[in-house]
Design a protein around this motif. Structure first.
Motif, mmCIF file in Angstrom:
data_model
loop_
_atom_site.group_PDB
_atom_site.id
_atom_site.type_symbol
_atom_site.label_atom_id
_atom_site.label_comp_id
_atom_site.label_asym_id
_atom_site.label_seq_id
_atom_site.Cartn_x
_atom_site.Cartn_y
_atom_site.Cartn_z
ATOM 1 N N UNK A 24 0.825 -1.204 0.000
ATOM 2 C CA UNK A 24 0.000 0.000 0.000
ATOM 3 C C UNK A 24 0.860 1.255 0.000
ATOM 4 N N UNK A 25 1.886 1.275 0.824
ATOM 5 C CA UNK A 25 2.784 2.433 0.840
ATOM 6 C C UNK A 25 3.505 2.552 -0.496
ATOM 7 N N UNK A 26 3.942 1.436 -1.042
ATOM 8 C CA UNK A 26 4.681 1.406 -2.298
ATOM 9 C C UNK A 26 3.853 1.948 -3.454
ATOM 10 N N UNK A 27 2.587 1.559 -3.528
ATOM 11 C CA UNK A 27 1.760 1.904 -4.683
ATOM 12 C C UNK A 27 0.992 3.206 -4.497
ATOM 13 N N UNK A 28 0.524 3.483 -3.290
ATOM 14 C CA UNK A 28 -0.352 4.645 -3.089
ATOM 15 C C UNK A 28 0.407 5.859 -2.573
ATOM 16 N N UNK B 286 4.244 7.440 -4.874
ATOM 17 C CA UNK B 286 4.213 8.369 -6.018
ATOM 18 C C UNK B 286 4.111 9.840 -5.612
ATOM 19 N N UNK B 287 3.658 10.134 -4.417
ATOM 20 C CA UNK B 287 3.522 11.512 -3.965
ATOM 21 C C UNK B 287 4.752 12.012 -3.209
ATOM 22 N N UNK B 288 5.764 11.153 -3.060
ATOM 23 C CA UNK B 288 6.994 11.525 -2.369
ATOM 24 C C UNK B 288 8.042 11.848 -3.429
ATOM 25 N N UNK C 225 14.964 9.713 0.641
ATOM 26 C CA UNK C 225 15.635 8.491 1.091
ATOM 27 C C UNK C 225 14.672 7.300 1.202
ATOM 28 N N UNK C 226 13.384 7.539 1.371
ATOM 29 C CA UNK C 226 12.421 6.443 1.532
ATOM 30 C C UNK C 226 12.323 5.589 0.262
ATOM 31 N N UNK C 227 12.664 6.150 -0.887
ATOM 32 C CA UNK C 227 12.614 5.382 -2.137
ATOM 33 C C UNK C 227 13.650 4.254 -2.157
ATOM 34 N N UNK C 228 14.674 4.356 -1.355
ATOM 35 C CA UNK C 228 15.697 3.305 -1.341
ATOM 36 C C UNK C 228 15.194 2.016 -0.688
ATOM 37 N N UNK C 229 14.081 2.063 0.029
ATOM 38 C CA UNK C 229 13.535 0.877 0.696
ATOM 39 C C UNK C 229 12.545 0.108 -0.165
ATOM 40 N N UNK C 230 12.239 0.625 -1.349
ATOM 41 C CA UNK C 230 11.232 0.010 -2.207
ATOM 42 C C UNK C 230 11.823 -0.323 -3.566
#
Length: 83
Positions: free
Chosen positions: A25-29, A32-34, A39-44
């Motif tokens: 849910x965090x990955x898909x919803x 995209x708004x971040x 840095x949070x993109x490195x976890x996905x």
């Protein structure tokens, strides 16, 4: 009554499902708004996998269910009587 081991396995499966649902849910919803340099993109994984992975999981599930039904049907087959 469920034994302690059954309850532990059940809680483990529920916890894993909840963790997977939250991650997806965090990955898909939310992601995209971040900002893409955050840095949070490195976890996905990259976004392309958000479509590929559930598709592959669905194909594997269909394969397993189809194989199970085929094996059960094959084993319960009764030989025909020839007159």
């Amino acid at each position: 009554q469920a034994t302690g081991a059954d309850q532990a396995v059940g809680f483990g499966l529920v916890g894993f499902s909840l963790l997977l649902f939250t991650y997806y849910t965090i990955w898909v919803i939310v992601l995209p708004f971040v900002d893409s340099d955050h840095v949070v993109h490195s976890y996905f994984l990259p976004r392309e996998y958000s479509v590929i992975l559930p598709g592959v999981a669905a194909l594997i599930l269909l394969l397993v269910v189809g194989t199970f039904i085929g094996v059960v049907t094959w084993k319960n087959r009764k030989p025909r009587k020839v007159d």
